[in-house]
Write an enzyme that holds these catalytic residues in place. Structure first.
Site, PDB file in Angstrom:
ATOM      1  N   LEU A 129      -0.492   2.892 -10.616  1.00  0.00           N
ATOM      2  CA  LEU A 129       0.351   3.278  -9.481  1.00  0.00           C
ATOM      3  C   LEU A 129       1.608   3.951 -10.005  1.00  0.00           C
ATOM      4  O   LEU A 129       2.113   3.609 -11.081  1.00  0.00           O
ATOM      5  CB  LEU A 129       0.731   2.044  -8.650  1.00  0.00           C
ATOM      6  N   ASP A 130       2.144   4.904  -9.230  1.00  0.00           N
ATOM      7  CA  ASP A 130       3.390   5.578  -9.602  1.00  0.00           C
ATOM      8  C   ASP A 130       4.540   4.578  -9.689  1.00  0.00           C
ATOM      9  O   ASP A 130       4.467   3.472  -9.137  1.00  0.00           O
ATOM     10  CB  ASP A 130       3.756   6.645  -8.562  1.00  0.00           C
ATOM     11  N   LEU A 131       5.630   5.014 -10.320  1.00  0.00           N
ATOM     12  CA  LEU A 131       6.801   4.158 -10.525  1.00  0.00           C
ATOM     13  C   LEU A 131       7.319   3.568  -9.213  1.00  0.00           C
ATOM     14  O   LEU A 131       7.643   2.385  -9.140  1.00  0.00           O
ATOM     15  CB  LEU A 131       7.907   4.977 -11.203  1.00  0.00           C
TER      16      LEU A 131
END
Length: 219
Positions: free
Chosen positions: A90-92
């Site tokens: 997952l993205d930051l």
């Protein structure tokens, strides 16, 4: 120490056991988790397969190490964390369900597009979401950078600025780019489900737990 002919003879004689069961088929898949015995001699002890679900908070990187940010492995209080990997990053800024395991075959079944296991995201946007979004996402969107068209995705509109989006792949920043097609900025993104695995509502952001045998078997 055994050549192929020796191994066939041992199998035919019923002298090899994998996880306590006699194996005679040369095509039987042996993995690093398997306990292998020849007569009474232990050839491979096997190691435990480990499976965890984590509720990823924002600001934590889906990586095993990072120079600037905390990683999801930093949230785990587990031995030999370096042996674990992340299934479906997952993205930051994205939150929600993350799976961490040492079983590569299992995690590939969960995350590969050809498995056709949908990943469900709760999306919040800056501008209203209209029915046109669902029609376009269902057809697939062309991404010029990769020269590909996304797989059909399902959109369930929950409110003027909120929807559930089901993806069957995981392209780079895919959700944000899909909504960007309509010049609509994603301001909140939370993964609720990966295939049969639902994020445990008892897990607060940053918390994790081991998967049950039933959850593991569903994948």
């Amino acid at each position: 120490r055994f050549n192929r002919a020796d191994a066939r003879l041992l199998l035919a004689a019923g002298r090899l056991r994998v996880d306590g069961a006699v194996v005679r088929d040369a095509r039987f898949e042996v993995r690093e988790f398997s306990r292998i015995e020849l007569d009474d001699e232990l050839l491979q002890a096997g190691k435990p397969a480990r499976y965890f679900m984590l509720n990823k908070p924002a600001g934590v990187v889906s990586a095993t190490e990072h120079a600037e940010h905390r990683t999801v492995l930093d949230l785990l209080d587990e031995p030999d964390k370096h042996e674990l990997h992340i299934g479906g990053r997952l993205d930051l800024t994205t939150t929600g369900l993350l799976v961490i395991t040492n079983d590569g075959l299992w995690s590939r079944r969960l995350t590969e597009p050809r498995s056709r296991l949908g990943k469900i995201y709760r999306v919040s946007t800056e501008k209203p979401i209209t029915p046109e979004y669902a029609e376009v996402f269902a057809r697939g969107l062309y991404f010029a950078y990769e020269n590909l068209t996304t797989l059909p995705a399902e959109l369930e509109i929950l409110g003027s600025h909120e929807a559930l989006l089901t993806l069957h792949e995981g392209r780079y920043h895919q959700v944000k780019r899909m909504f960007g097609h309509f010049q609509n900025k994603v301001i909140g993104l939370h993964r609720e489900r990966m295939g049969p695995l639902q994020l445990d509502p008892q897990l607060a952001p940053g918390q994790y737990r081991a998967l049950s045998a039933a959850e593991i078997a569903q994948v």
